[in-house]
Design a protein around this motif. Sequence first.
Motif, mmCIF file in Angstrom:
data_model
loop_
_atom_site.group_PDB
_atom_site.id
_atom_site.type_symbol
_atom_site.label_atom_id
_atom_site.label_comp_id
_atom_site.label_asym_id
_atom_site.label_seq_id
_atom_site.Cartn_x
_atom_site.Cartn_y
_atom_site.Cartn_z
ATOM 1 N N ARG A 1 38.533 39.780 31.890
ATOM 2 C CA ARG A 1 38.857 40.416 30.604
ATOM 3 C C ARG A 1 38.531 41.897 30.616
ATOM 4 N NH1 ARG A 1 36.377 36.048 28.668
ATOM 5 N NH2 ARG A 1 34.480 37.119 28.029
ATOM 6 N N ARG A 2 37.453 42.253 31.305
ATOM 7 C CA ARG A 2 36.959 43.618 31.276
ATOM 8 C C ARG A 2 37.383 44.453 32.488
ATOM 9 N NH1 ARG A 2 34.300 45.373 26.888
ATOM 10 N NH2 ARG A 2 33.857 43.634 25.510
ATOM 11 N N GLY A 3 38.160 43.878 33.395
ATOM 12 C CA GLY A 3 38.653 44.645 34.542
ATOM 13 C C GLY A 3 37.557 45.031 35.510
ATOM 14 N N ILE A 4 36.674 44.083 35.793
ATOM 15 C CA ILE A 4 35.562 44.354 36.702
ATOM 16 C C ILE A 4 35.719 43.487 37.949
ATOM 17 C CG2 ILE A 4 33.059 44.211 37.027
ATOM 18 C CD1 ILE A 4 32.812 44.577 33.956
ATOM 19 N N ALA A 5 35.674 44.127 39.098
ATOM 20 C CA ALA A 5 35.662 43.405 40.372
ATOM 21 C C ALA A 5 34.214 43.351 40.841
ATOM 22 C CB ALA A 5 36.534 44.123 41.394
ATOM 23 N N LEU A 6 33.757 42.192 41.240
ATOM 24 C CA LEU A 6 32.372 42.000 41.665
ATOM 25 C C LEU A 6 32.379 41.606 43.133
ATOM 26 C CD1 LEU A 6 29.441 41.882 40.606
ATOM 27 C CD2 LEU A 6 29.852 39.488 40.037
ATOM 28 N N TRP A 7 31.688 42.391 43.949
ATOM 29 C CA TRP A 7 31.679 42.153 45.388
ATOM 30 C C TRP A 7 30.333 42.573 45.942
ATOM 31 C CZ3 TRP A 7 35.664 39.431 46.992
ATOM 32 C CH2 TRP A 7 35.839 39.234 48.354
#
Length: 141
Positions: free
Chosen positions: A29-35
């Motif tokens: 929803r918030r346009g966050i990529a987590l890596w």
Amino acid sequence: RNRFWPVLAALLEEPLPSSIEEKTGLLLRRGIALWDCAASCEIEGSADATLRCHTPNDLRPILAAAEIQGIFCNGAAAWQIYHREIEPITGRPAARLPSTSPANAAWSQARLEQAWSAILPLLEAQSNETRNGKTGSPALL
């Protein structure tokens, strides 16, 4: 207990996610990529100072697949891996944020939220672009 999700939820004024589905939904929803900067490593507990024998992740595929506008590292260890081993390959600098690890007990939840608010301008700009019909550009954490 790691404070990543409580900090992120507070900043975004979202309910605290508990399931993987809720966490994934919040990120999407918030346009966050987590890596993670480290594909593998040896670490004792949650103390970043004990991290050794790491293998850095190749972030080129995610950077090629998504229009990442900002890269933020969760703590000094992640930033050091990124800065020394990933940034020279990607050519993309990253901002260092304080670790949300419980080992970083010197930082209160409120203090972490204040420091992590550095991600908000990028996310707000993306939200405005999405409302105007443009494709959002995520942040990589």
